[in-house]
Design a protein around this motif. Structure first.
Motif, PDB file in Angstrom:
ATOM      1  N   VAL A  88      -2.008  -2.464  -7.027  1.00  0.00           N
ATOM      2  CA  VAL A  88      -0.535  -0.683  -6.847  1.00  0.00           C
ATOM      3  C   VAL A  88       0.857  -2.163  -6.993  1.00  0.00           C
ATOM      4  N   ALA A  89       0.637  -2.897  -6.158  1.00  0.00           N
ATOM      5  CA  ALA A  89       1.574  -3.672  -5.708  1.00  0.00           C
ATOM      6  C   ALA A  89       2.308  -4.181  -7.690  1.00  0.00           C
ATOM      7  N   LEU A  90       1.766  -4.823  -8.138  1.00  0.00           N
ATOM      8  CA  LEU A  90       1.835  -5.506  -9.641  1.00  0.00           C
ATOM      9  C   LEU A  90       1.932  -3.790 -10.301  1.00  0.00           C
ATOM     10  N   SER A  91       1.655  -3.089 -10.031  1.00  0.00           N
ATOM     11  CA  SER A  91       1.883  -1.886 -11.899  1.00  0.00           C
ATOM     12  C   SER A  91       2.677  -0.931 -10.957  1.00  0.00           C
ATOM     13  N   ARG A  92       3.820  -0.781 -10.063  1.00  0.00           N
ATOM     14  CA  ARG A  92       4.459  -0.162  -9.964  1.00  0.00           C
ATOM     15  C   ARG A  92       6.493  -0.063 -10.647  1.00  0.00           C
ATOM     16  N   TYR A 119       9.096   2.121 -10.272  1.00  0.00           N
ATOM     17  CA  TYR A 119      10.441   1.537  -9.540  1.00  0.00           C
ATOM     18  C   TYR A 119      10.961   1.708 -11.087  1.00  0.00           C
ATOM     19  N   ASP A 120      12.801   1.347 -11.050  1.00  0.00           N
ATOM     20  CA  ASP A 120      12.749   0.667 -12.200  1.00  0.00           C
ATOM     21  C   ASP A 120      12.854  -1.344 -11.951  1.00  0.00           C
ATOM     22  N   SER A 121      12.485  -1.906 -11.823  1.00  0.00           N
ATOM     23  CA  SER A 121      12.068  -3.046 -11.166  1.00  0.00           C
ATOM     24  C   SER A 121      12.174  -3.677 -10.064  1.00  0.00           C
ATOM     25  N   VAL A 122      11.120  -4.581  -9.889  1.00  0.00           N
ATOM     26  CA  VAL A 122      10.151  -5.121  -8.474  1.00  0.00           C
ATOM     27  C   VAL A 122      10.241  -6.509  -8.790  1.00  0.00           C
ATOM     28  N   CYS A 123      10.191  -6.831  -7.060  1.00  0.00           N
ATOM     29  CA  CYS A 123       9.700  -8.092  -6.448  1.00  0.00           C
ATOM     30  C   CYS A 123       9.077  -8.206  -5.763  1.00  0.00           C
ATOM     31  N   VAL A 124       7.504  -8.634  -5.814  1.00  0.00           N
ATOM     32  CA  VAL A 124       6.454  -8.327  -4.848  1.00  0.00           C
ATOM     33  C   VAL A 124       6.115  -9.948  -4.332  1.00  0.00           C
ATOM     34  N   SER A 135       0.869  -1.694  -0.071  1.00  0.00           N
ATOM     35  CA  SER A 135       0.076   0.312   0.143  1.00  0.00           C
ATOM     36  C   SER A 135       1.146   1.274  -0.462  1.00  0.00           C
ATOM     37  N   TYR A 136       1.547   1.530   0.447  1.00  0.00           N
ATOM     38  CA  TYR A 136       2.606   2.403   0.872  1.00  0.00           C
ATOM     39  C   TYR A 136       3.499   2.479  -0.511  1.00  0.00           C
ATOM     40  N   SER A 137       3.399   1.952  -1.738  1.00  0.00           N
ATOM     41  CA  SER A 137       3.912   1.382  -3.591  1.00  0.00           C
ATOM     42  C   SER A 137       3.144   2.584  -3.643  1.00  0.00           C
ATOM     43  N   LYS A 138       1.556   3.221  -3.404  1.00  0.00           N
ATOM     44  CA  LYS A 138       0.796   3.703  -4.077  1.00  0.00           C
ATOM     45  C   LYS A 138       1.358   4.808  -4.477  1.00  0.00           C
ATOM     46  N   GLY A 139       1.167   4.972  -6.158  1.00  0.00           N
ATOM     47  CA  GLY A 139       1.936   6.438  -6.776  1.00  0.00           C
ATOM     48  C   GLY A 139       3.127   6.870  -7.336  1.00  0.00           C
ATOM     49  N   ASP A 140       4.491   5.427  -6.987  1.00  0.00           N
ATOM     50  CA  ASP A 140       5.863   5.446  -6.732  1.00  0.00           C
ATOM     51  C   ASP A 140       5.881   4.824  -8.124  1.00  0.00           C
TER      52      ASP A 140
END
Length: 370
Positions: A343-347, A310-315, A303-308
């Motif tokens: 939200v997490a998948l779309s950062r 990133y170059d690459s993400v590990c969920v 939830s805290y990543s909302k609005g961010d």
């Protein structure tokens, strides 16, 4: 006056569009729910125009209603409650007392609670409870709401509201009155990012009895308030690569398109060496469902990543999402979990790594990373 809601997908550029829709020569009011949203708006306006236009007023929602609906009409407010007016001192973010509090497995009446027919229901040490200001305005809507809207019509040509999905209950009701003012009102939001923040997660407009409004029901709710709904302008992500958009569309049934040339893949992590390589790579942002600060590697709550971006993400997935790599995957029934996952998948604007909870727990156990 015609008002419009522009519905967006993740990374479509809500703030960019809002700031480019704005005419700097007109008198504009920009409202957002959080200071983070305001900072993003200021940065985008300065990037476009080099400065904030002098006729453009930018405010959080609570600061806006305090300045335009409460301060100018305090004498009317105090008269309503039949008390002598005394000097107030701004807003407090302290939570107001609840009518009932838990005790011994049950609930008892809270003697500190003051009913809504008293001015003290809305004030703490001469400061207005932030969470009750909209309630106060709606309780006195025949006295101050219309007067406040008339003042807005004198001072502004347009109203722009960012992150519309974050407004609930009395806040939402005030917006529904604003859109009927003699000023064009433009709303921007992402339906699938509501109920993510941990606050303001229940009530209008997303509740329908005991159930949440579906996407289509939400659109009908908005249209019934006389608002035009635009689902096309921001339907494609400027952030997420094509494969990630397709994955989100397939697994969550969210119609998110791609409007960029970013390269990225969906990569499931099963091998211990691959997991170690990703977890130890500080350039790959790790997103966990909650309790990010308990790990000794950098992590962020979904939830805290909302609005961010990133170059690459590990969920790191929860146990209930263990079948997300199967064709028969069923999305979470909890709307909060569903939206947090979205939200997490779309950062990411690059690769999206997915790690099952069981494999992550084994990695934690073997590497002492808590």
């Amino acid at each position: 006056m015609d008002s419009k809601l522009i519905l967006a997908v993740a990374g479509a550029g809500k703030t960019y569009k809002l700031c480019h829709d704005l005419d700097p020569n007109e008198r504009n009011l920009l409202i957002a729910y959080t200071h983070q949203n305001l900072d993003n708006i200021r940065k985008e306006l300065k990037k476009r125009l080099g400065k904030i236009p002098k006729n453009t007023h930018i405010s959080t929602f609570h600061s806006f209603i305090y300045q335009f609906f409460i301060l100018p009409f305090e004498s009317l407010i105090f008269n309503h409650f039949n008390v002598s007016r005394y000097k107030t001192d701004g807003i407090t973010f302290i939570d107001p007392p609840k009518p009932n509090i838990p005790k011994n497995g049950s609930y008892i009446y809270n003697y500190r609670y003051i009913k809504k027919d008293k001015i003290e229901h809305y004030l703490h040490s001469k400061r207005y409870y932030c969470t009750r200001m909209s309630k106060l305005i709606m309780e006195l809507k025949d006295t101050i709401l219309e007067r406040g809207i008339l003042r807005l019509e004198l001072f502004f040509d347009n109203i722009y509201i960012d992150e519309f999905q974050d407004f609930r209950e009395y806040d939402y009701e005030i917006l529904m009155h604003l859109v009927k003012a003699k000023i064009p009102c433009y709303l921007y939001g992402d339906y699938y990012q509501h109920s993510v923040s941990g606050i303001n997660n229940s009530g209008k407009p997303f509740k329908k009895g005991k159930n949440n409004l579906s996407y289509n029901e939400f659109i009908e709710e908005i249209k019934n308030n006389g608002i035009t709904v635009d689902t096309e302008s921001l339907s494609k992500s400027r952030r997420c690569p094509e494969e990630i958009c397709q994955f989100i569309k397939e697994k969550l049934d969210i119609d998110i398109g791609c409007n960029n040339e970013n390269n990225g893949q969906v990569i499931f992590l099963y091998d211990e060496e691959d997991i170690e390589e990703v977890i130890s790579n500080e350039k790959i942002v790790k997103l966990v469902y909650r309790d990010a600060d308990k790990y000794n590697f950098p992590a962020i709550n979904w939830s805290y990543s909302k609005g961010d971006t990133y170059d690459s993400v590990c969920v790191i997935l929860t146990g209930n999402l263990s079948k997300i790599d199967n064709e028969n995957f069923i999305p979470p029934k909890s709307i909060t979990t569903f939206n947090k996952l979205y939200v997490a998948l779309s950062r990411t604007k690059g690769d999206l790594y997915l790690l099952h909870k069981k494999n992550f727990d084994n990695y934690i156990k073997n590497n002492d990373t808590i």
